[in-house]
Design an enzyme around this catalytic site. Sequence first.
Site, PDB file in Angstrom:
ATOM      1  N   ARG A   1       1.702  15.476   6.567  1.00 18.07           N
ATOM      2  CA  ARG A   1       2.542  16.013   7.656  1.00 18.07           C
ATOM      3  C   ARG A   1       4.015  16.157   7.267  1.00 18.07           C
ATOM      4  NH1 ARG A   1       0.760  12.051  12.276  1.00 18.07           N
ATOM      5  NH2 ARG A   1      -0.152  10.935  10.520  1.00 18.07           N
TER       6      ARG A   1
ATOM      7  N   GLY B   1      -9.865   3.440   3.158  1.00 16.28           N
ATOM      8  CA  GLY B   1      -9.438   2.557   4.243  1.00 16.28           C
ATOM      9  C   GLY B   1      -8.521   1.453   3.747  1.00 16.28           C
TER      10      GLY B   1
ATOM     11  N   LEU C   1       0.853  -1.181   0.000  1.00 15.40           N
ATOM     12  CA  LEU C   1       0.000   0.000   0.000  1.00 15.40           C
ATOM     13  C   LEU C   1       0.892   1.236   0.000  1.00 15.40           C
ATOM     14  CD1 LEU C   1      -2.861  -1.001   2.487  1.00 15.40           C
ATOM     15  CD2 LEU C   1      -2.407  -1.758   0.146  1.00 15.40           C
TER      16      LEU C   1
HETATM   17  C1  UD1 Z   1      -3.530   0.615  10.531  1.00 12.80           C
HETATM   18  C2  UD1 Z   1      -4.254  -0.563  11.148  1.00 12.80           C
HETATM   19  C3  UD1 Z   1      -3.901  -0.641  12.635  1.00 12.80           C
HETATM   20  C4  UD1 Z   1      -2.408  -0.754  12.807  1.00 12.80           C
HETATM   21  C5  UD1 Z   1      -1.713   0.394  12.090  1.00 12.80           C
HETATM   22  C6  UD1 Z   1      -0.214   0.216  12.132  1.00 12.80           C
HETATM   23  C7  UD1 Z   1      -6.306  -0.714   9.883  1.00 12.80           C
HETATM   24  C8  UD1 Z   1      -7.760  -0.448   9.888  1.00 12.80           C
HETATM   25  N1  UD1 Z   1      -5.667  -0.370  10.986  1.00 12.80           N
HETATM   26  O1  UD1 Z   1      -4.046   1.767  11.140  1.00 12.80           O
HETATM   27  O2  UD1 Z   1      -4.532  -1.758  13.232  1.00 12.80           O
HETATM   28  O3  UD1 Z   1      -2.075  -0.755  14.191  1.00 12.80           O
HETATM   29  O4  UD1 Z   1      -2.128   0.460  10.719  1.00 12.80           O
HETATM   30  O5  UD1 Z   1       0.386   1.358  11.624  1.00 12.80           O
HETATM   31  O6  UD1 Z   1      -5.780  -1.260   8.944  1.00 12.80           O
HETATM   32  N2  UD1 Z   1      -3.690   3.342   3.073  1.00 12.80           N
HETATM   33  C9  UD1 Z   1      -4.050   3.306   1.746  1.00 12.80           C
HETATM   34  N3  UD1 Z   1      -5.336   3.493   1.394  1.00 12.80           N
HETATM   35  C10 UD1 Z   1      -6.298   3.741   2.318  1.00 12.80           C
HETATM   36  C11 UD1 Z   1      -5.928   3.766   3.670  1.00 12.80           C
HETATM   37  C12 UD1 Z   1      -4.624   3.552   4.029  1.00 12.80           C
HETATM   38  O7  UD1 Z   1      -3.194   3.105   0.868  1.00 12.80           O
HETATM   39  O8  UD1 Z   1      -7.445   3.903   1.909  1.00 12.80           O
HETATM   40  C13 UD1 Z   1      -2.294   3.140   3.450  1.00 12.80           C
HETATM   41  C14 UD1 Z   1      -1.724   4.396   4.101  1.00 12.80           C
HETATM   42  O9  UD1 Z   1      -1.136   5.244   3.150  1.00 12.80           O
HETATM   43  C15 UD1 Z   1      -0.707   3.820   5.043  1.00 12.80           C
HETATM   44  C16 UD1 Z   1      -1.303   2.475   5.436  1.00 12.80           C
HETATM   45  O10 UD1 Z   1      -2.223   2.136   4.441  1.00 12.80           O
HETATM   46  O11 UD1 Z   1       0.509   3.589   4.395  1.00 12.80           O
HETATM   47  C17 UD1 Z   1      -1.928   2.461   6.805  1.00 12.80           C
HETATM   48  O12 UD1 Z   1      -2.992   3.389   6.807  1.00 12.80           O
HETATM   49  P1  UD1 Z   1      -3.296   4.258   8.061  1.00 12.80           P
HETATM   50  O13 UD1 Z   1      -4.507   5.074   7.837  1.00 12.80           O
HETATM   51  O14 UD1 Z   1      -2.079   4.939   8.527  1.00 12.80           O
HETATM   52  O15 UD1 Z   1      -3.672   3.104   9.097  1.00 12.80           O
HETATM   53  P2  UD1 Z   1      -3.857   3.289  10.621  1.00 12.80           P
HETATM   54  O16 UD1 Z   1      -5.101   4.033  10.859  1.00 12.80           O
HETATM   55  O17 UD1 Z   1      -2.633   3.813  11.221  1.00 12.80           O
END
Ligand code: UD1
Length: 463
Positions: free
Chosen positions: A22, A89, A15
């Site tokens: 930030r 998500g 991903l």
């Molecule tokens: C996620 C996990 C959480 C974990 C954490 C670790 C989920 C719901 N939660 O939370 O349990 O402890 O990671 O860091 O998975 N991304 C996409 N597309 C999206 C959403 C996210 O590509 O639609 C990518 C983001 O760019 C990032 C990663 O996925 O690289 C994680 O997304 P982020 O929103 O940071 O997840 P957390 O809410 O931190």
Amino acid sequence: MSQTNTQTPLTAIILAGGQGTRMKSAKPKVLQTLADKPLLAHVLDTCLHNDGLLNIKKTIGVYGFAGEQVTSAMADYAVTWVEQAEQLGTGHAVQVTLDELSTEGKSLILYGDVPLIHAKTLLKLTKANTDGISMLTLTVDNPFGLGRIKRDNNNKVLAIVEEKDATDVERAIQEINSGIYCVDNALLHKYLPLLNNDNAQNEYYLTDIVKMAVADSIDIQTIEPEDDFEIEGVNNRQQLAILERKWQAKLVEDLQIAGVQFADPSRVDIRGKVEVGQDVFIDVNVILKGDCQLGNNVTIEAGCVIDNSQIGDNSHIKPHCVVSESQLAENVIVGPFAHLRPNTCLADNCKVGNFVETKKTTVGKGSKVNHLSYIGDAKIGAEVNIGAGTITCNYDGVNKSLTEIGDNAFVGSNSSLVAPVKIGAMATIGAGSVITKDATEGRLTLTRAKQHTINHWQRPVKK
Ligand code: UD1
Ligand code: CA
């Protein structure tokens, strides 16, 4: 390698869609660099260049923000790119890969902003179970903001609960979800279309597949990373700098274990791969970039930058030198303050001294270029002495030309050698000469106005 995982074909899903607001940068987050390399390239190298440790057959990258920048920056890697137009998500991000994802085998789920995951840890993850979900978790002092691992009385994983959805009791759990998993592809195909966004963040949570699997009586395995930094993500410049230091500490420790002496392990930076012989000494503020090889008893003094170069046994780089894409044989002495530009080849026992710049030049055994010279596009034989301030005039404004200097030649100080030109073996060039024609071997050649003294001349006197 005996522990290579050959049982099931693996896919890596990375991903890489986040903007990284930030960071306050025009560049997408995954292209910010750690140890001189984009964060995403660290993950891709782990997936694609791991000495056969991981048997990854397909790598799928999910991009969102600045997709064109991301895909073109990573054009050298064999990646199947999929766009996630809207960030709904982590579950949605993996869902958009389903068209590209085989229904057989397993997938590693990784993140372009979690750069330092080890291939060894991923291998353990792939071996944790055969047909369910394995995940990397860690027990930490401060779990704030992260998903928590909910277990039953028999310590079996039940679910992952996000911070924002957690009860007080769940928030007290210290075992956190890294977000890195190995999942059976059939389960991804089965569960991802069933996800909903009925939660505190209105996101499609990838983490929800865990409770779906548990409901299907699938056993969930957890593994801990070897180093905590493997699962650390980067959201801002502070975190990036902290992770850089942790990575540097690890690289330096590996070199110490290999026998390198550092004057101060915290004042050196490794931005690539370094191979070392025995008893290498590295002083403070040295930067090693790209692929470097340092032989036995090599000493690199303070403030040097060594870039994609090989330095042979017993060679000594004095303070504040820049050595790029160059090969130094044995017992070579360079610096202080020398600049060896690409394609400088120094044979055994050469000396290149203070304020000397070289480029595309070979220097034979035992030859010396000790002071204040520019030597470019040159072939210098053995046991040659290049006097202070000698310049190879290799460029006429259009063409680059070669200067050839035979064995045992002696070039007097402050000479200009206007290329193309040859200085014969054993030739001597008088100091201050501008040499435009070949100089005969064994002879003294000089171009110099005769010195004369004006006897009746008087210095003007102030009134
Ligand atoms: C996620 C996990 C959480 C974990 C954490 C670790 C989920 C719901 N939660 O939370 O349990 O402890 O990671 O860091 O998975 N991304 C996409 N597309 C999206 C959403 C996210 O590509 O639609 C990518 C983001 O760019 C990032 C990663 O996925 O690289 C994680 O997304 P982020 O929103 O940071 O997840 P957390 O809410 O931190
Ligand atoms: Ca989030």
